[in-house]
Design a protein around this motif. Sequence first.
Motif, PDB file in Angstrom:
ATOM      1  N   THR A  48       0.620  -1.063   0.080  1.00  0.00           N
ATOM      2  CA  THR A  48       0.402   0.216  -0.423  1.00  0.00           C
ATOM      3  C   THR A  48       0.645   0.973  -0.156  1.00  0.00           C
ATOM      4  O   THR A  48       2.009   0.872   0.232  1.00  0.00           O
ATOM      5  N   LEU A  49      -0.214   2.458  -0.210  1.00  0.00           N
ATOM      6  CA  LEU A  49       0.512   3.824   0.070  1.00  0.00           C
ATOM      7  C   LEU A  49       1.193   3.971   1.139  1.00  0.00           C
ATOM      8  O   LEU A  49       2.924   4.508   1.805  1.00  0.00           O
ATOM      9  N   ALA A  50       0.996   3.221   1.778  1.00  0.00           N
ATOM     10  CA  ALA A  50       1.471   3.626   3.610  1.00  0.00           C
ATOM     11  C   ALA A  50       2.696   2.905   3.724  1.00  0.00           C
ATOM     12  O   ALA A  50       3.391   3.648   4.530  1.00  0.00           O
ATOM     13  N   GLU A  51       2.679   1.278   3.384  1.00  0.00           N
ATOM     14  CA  GLU A  51       3.912   0.912   3.791  1.00  0.00           C
ATOM     15  C   GLU A  51       5.213   0.950   2.813  1.00  0.00           C
ATOM     16  O   GLU A  51       6.259   0.966   3.094  1.00  0.00           O
ATOM     17  N   GLU A  52       4.640   1.541   1.486  1.00  0.00           N
ATOM     18  CA  GLU A  52       5.721   1.613   0.162  1.00  0.00           C
ATOM     19  C   GLU A  52       6.330   3.164   1.276  1.00  0.00           C
ATOM     20  O   GLU A  52       7.492   3.513   1.054  1.00  0.00           O
ATOM     21  N   ASP A  53       5.254   3.914   2.186  1.00  0.00           N
ATOM     22  CA  ASP A  53       6.623   5.718   2.639  1.00  0.00           C
ATOM     23  C   ASP A  53       7.051   4.917   3.953  1.00  0.00           C
ATOM     24  O   ASP A  53       7.601   5.799   4.392  1.00  0.00           O
ATOM     25  N   ALA A  54       6.319   3.834   4.530  1.00  0.00           N
ATOM     26  CA  ALA A  54       7.524   3.641   6.103  1.00  0.00           C
ATOM     27  C   ALA A  54       8.774   2.931   5.328  1.00  0.00           C
ATOM     28  O   ALA A  54       9.553   3.166   6.195  1.00  0.00           O
ATOM     29  N   LYS A  55       9.261   2.976   4.246  1.00  0.00           N
ATOM     30  CA  LYS A  55      10.432   2.831   4.056  1.00  0.00           C
ATOM     31  C   LYS A  55      10.901   3.774   3.784  1.00  0.00           C
ATOM     32  O   LYS A  55      11.956   3.214   3.439  1.00  0.00           O
ATOM     33  N   ARG A  56      10.580   5.159   3.084  1.00  0.00           N
ATOM     34  CA  ARG A  56      11.511   5.502   2.992  1.00  0.00           C
ATOM     35  C   ARG A  56      12.941   6.782   4.424  1.00  0.00           C
ATOM     36  O   ARG A  56      14.079   6.723   3.254  1.00  0.00           O
ATOM     37  N   PRO A  57      12.114   6.004   4.975  1.00  0.00           N
ATOM     38  CA  PRO A  57      13.766   6.717   6.466  1.00  0.00           C
ATOM     39  C   PRO A  57      14.464   6.360   6.102  1.00  0.00           C
ATOM     40  O   PRO A  57      15.297   6.526   6.478  1.00  0.00           O
ATOM     41  N   SER A  58      14.615   4.566   5.653  1.00  0.00           N
ATOM     42  CA  SER A  58      15.449   3.882   6.353  1.00  0.00           C
ATOM     43  C   SER A  58      15.950   3.981   4.735  1.00  0.00           C
ATOM     44  O   SER A  58      17.483   4.214   4.796  1.00  0.00           O
ATOM     45  N   ARG A  59      15.740   4.267   3.429  1.00  0.00           N
ATOM     46  CA  ARG A  59      16.451   4.487   2.684  1.00  0.00           C
ATOM     47  C   ARG A  59      16.569   5.760   2.175  1.00  0.00           C
ATOM     48  O   ARG A  59      17.962   5.586   2.162  1.00  0.00           O
ATOM     49  N   GLU A  60      16.490   6.649   2.548  1.00  0.00           N
ATOM     50  CA  GLU A  60      16.750   8.165   2.416  1.00  0.00           C
ATOM     51  C   GLU A  60      18.571   8.015   3.937  1.00  0.00           C
ATOM     52  O   GLU A  60      19.714   8.526   3.545  1.00  0.00           O
ATOM     53  N   HIS A  61      17.816   7.534   4.707  1.00  0.00           N
ATOM     54  CA  HIS A  61      19.227   7.355   5.873  1.00  0.00           C
ATOM     55  C   HIS A  61      20.730   6.831   5.200  1.00  0.00           C
ATOM     56  O   HIS A  61      21.214   6.959   4.869  1.00  0.00           O
ATOM     57  N   GLU A  62      20.243   5.787   4.181  1.00  0.00           N
ATOM     58  CA  GLU A  62      20.965   4.803   4.051  1.00  0.00           C
ATOM     59  C   GLU A  62      21.472   5.521   2.351  1.00  0.00           C
ATOM     60  O   GLU A  62      22.801   5.498   2.563  1.00  0.00           O
ATOM     61  N   LYS A  63      20.783   6.162   2.024  1.00  0.00           N
ATOM     62  CA  LYS A  63      21.434   7.023   0.369  1.00  0.00           C
ATOM     63  C   LYS A  63      22.698   8.509   1.411  1.00  0.00           C
ATOM     64  O   LYS A  63      23.741   8.814   0.585  1.00  0.00           O
ATOM     65  N   LEU A  64      21.609   9.229   2.200  1.00  0.00           N
ATOM     66  CA  LEU A  64      22.760   9.851   2.861  1.00  0.00           C
ATOM     67  C   LEU A  64      23.951   9.413   3.619  1.00  0.00           C
ATOM     68  O   LEU A  64      25.128   9.777   3.005  1.00  0.00           O
ATOM     69  N   GLY A  65      24.277   8.061   3.931  1.00  0.00           N
ATOM     70  CA  GLY A  65      25.457   7.383   4.667  1.00  0.00           C
ATOM     71  C   GLY A  65      26.019   7.010   3.434  1.00  0.00           C
ATOM     72  O   GLY A  65      27.393   7.707   3.335  1.00  0.00           O
ATOM     73  N   GLY A  66      26.122   6.629   2.265  1.00  0.00           N
ATOM     74  CA  GLY A  66      27.104   6.639   1.452  1.00  0.00           C
ATOM     75  C   GLY A  66      27.081   7.657   0.431  1.00  0.00           C
ATOM     76  O   GLY A  66      28.818   8.263  -0.052  1.00  0.00           O
ATOM     77  N   GLU A  67      26.225   9.255   0.863  1.00  0.00           N
ATOM     78  CA  GLU A  67      26.531  10.236   0.437  1.00  0.00           C
ATOM     79  C   GLU A  67      28.220  10.491   1.090  1.00  0.00           C
ATOM     80  O   GLU A  67      29.119  11.091   0.708  1.00  0.00           O
ATOM     81  N   ARG A  68      27.930  10.410   2.516  1.00  0.00           N
ATOM     82  CA  ARG A  68      28.903  11.487   3.264  1.00  0.00           C
ATOM     83  C   ARG A  68      30.114  10.851   3.339  1.00  0.00           C
ATOM     84  O   ARG A  68      31.521  10.746   3.373  1.00  0.00           O
ATOM     85  N   SER A  69      30.227   9.244   2.747  1.00  0.00           N
ATOM     86  CA  SER A  69      31.006   8.829   3.074  1.00  0.00           C
ATOM     87  C   SER A  69      32.135   8.913   1.484  1.00  0.00           C
ATOM     88  O   SER A  69      33.197   8.650   2.069  1.00  0.00           O
ATOM     89  N   ARG A  70      31.759   9.050   0.883  1.00  0.00           N
ATOM     90  CA  ARG A  70      31.919   9.567  -0.751  1.00  0.00           C
ATOM     91  C   ARG A  70      32.817  10.966  -1.105  1.00  0.00           C
ATOM     92  O   ARG A  70      33.561  10.734  -1.052  1.00  0.00           O
ATOM     93  N   LEU A  71      31.747  11.297   0.311  1.00  0.00           N
ATOM     94  CA  LEU A  71      32.409  12.738   0.133  1.00  0.00           C
ATOM     95  C   LEU A  71      33.843  12.644   1.244  1.00  0.00           C
ATOM     96  O   LEU A  71      34.787  13.890   1.115  1.00  0.00           O
ATOM     97  N   VAL A  72      33.799  12.171   2.380  1.00  0.00           N
ATOM     98  CA  VAL A  72      34.786  12.044   3.541  1.00  0.00           C
ATOM     99  C   VAL A  72      35.910  11.317   2.907  1.00  0.00           C
ATOM    100  O   VAL A  72      36.953  11.660   2.458  1.00  0.00           O
ATOM    101  N   ASN A  73      35.693  10.417   1.534  1.00  0.00           N
ATOM    102  CA  ASN A  73      36.602  10.274   0.387  1.00  0.00           C
ATOM    103  C   ASN A  73      37.491  10.835  -0.330  1.00  0.00           C
ATOM    104  O   ASN A  73      38.453  10.516  -0.403  1.00  0.00           O
ATOM    105  N   LYS A  74      36.844  11.919  -1.077  1.00  0.00           N
ATOM    106  CA  LYS A  74      37.350  12.722  -1.509  1.00  0.00           C
ATOM    107  C   LYS A  74      38.029  13.580  -1.248  1.00  0.00           C
ATOM    108  O   LYS A  74      38.749  14.323  -1.484  1.00  0.00           O
ATOM    109  N   LEU A  75      36.955  14.029   0.047  1.00  0.00           N
ATOM    110  CA  LEU A  75      38.611  15.046   0.870  1.00  0.00           C
ATOM    111  C   LEU A  75      39.640  14.442   1.120  1.00  0.00           C
ATOM    112  O   LEU A  75      40.775  14.987   1.001  1.00  0.00           O
ATOM    113  N   LYS A  76      39.712  13.188   1.562  1.00  0.00           N
ATOM    114  CA  LYS A  76      40.807  12.454   2.099  1.00  0.00           C
ATOM    115  C   LYS A  76      41.439  12.734   0.907  1.00  0.00           C
ATOM    116  O   LYS A  76      43.262  12.905   1.132  1.00  0.00           O
ATOM    117  N   ALA A  77      41.470  12.083   0.000  1.00  0.00           N
ATOM    118  CA  ALA A  77      42.061  12.347  -1.558  1.00  0.00           C
ATOM    119  C   ALA A  77      42.431  12.994  -1.903  1.00  0.00           C
ATOM    120  O   ALA A  77      43.592  13.214  -2.559  1.00  0.00           O
TER     121      ALA A  77
END
Length: 286
Positions: A48-77
């Motif tokens: 349902t729309l509510a069940e699909e919407d409930a996944k968004r926080p976890s998926r957004e957190h995962e994407k933001l964590g990947g973006e954070r790692s990418r930026l840190v690695n770029k700065l270190k390089a």
Amino acid sequence: MIHASSIPVPREHRRAKTDRLDTQLLMRAFLGWLRGERKHCSMVAIPTLAEEDAKRPSREHEKLGGERSRLVNKLKAAMIRLGIRGFNVKLGQAAERLEELRTPEGLPIPPHMLEELRRDMARLKLVKEQIKAVAKARQQRLEHAPQDSLHPMLLMLAKLKSIGLETADMLVHEVLWRQLRDRRALARYAGLTGSPDESGRKRREKGLARAGNARVRRGMLQLAWRWLMFQRDSALAQWFVARTANAKREIRKTMIIALARKLLIALWRYVTTGEVPTGAELRPAA
């Protein structure tokens, strides 16, 4: 709903692709399913729309964590290219200290590089703030409505040591909310089963099946390693240690997949029947 990939397609339809829906072919597949013919077609459970919407926080957190790692690695390089050592790019005041840094030749950071580093650090700061905002919003929802929707299952999982709210949120909303038939269906959905290749008398494993949920697979493999650290007295951890004593690295990598599969099944039984994994330690009540 009928899964389109399981509907038999005649040869003439395979040659010429079209956007039109073949209603006769769809009707034959549906009638076969009504007759009870196995593997004729499969039904897809549409969330349902509510069940699909409930996944968004976890998926957004995962994407933001990947973006954070990418930026840190770029700065270190960038620091390594400049020859600057010992500077922590993750510090809150890192951007203000950039002008103080010097290369091994005693020169300041070039102006264009300096501007780029400042912009990257500004993005890194924003990403960190967004990660905190996602985690804070989840915590507030759990505190205000602990018995709402799937929150009891999430809090139940988080009672186990080695499992935090982020991992519990991902497991609950990605897989444990589903009404799966048995443990085999659970393992297949998580992508923690093998992909055997059989031909005559020859049989070999081609590694993990890639048809499952990649988020659950990654999360369970990471959780399996944490389980060995924080749940050493559990039956699953002892099972792994007994079978990998003095084993090569390749054997340990294979066995960690088996541990992740067993652990997921144990967690599924825990949240559905209340059966705590044997020997597992719970966090003390707050």
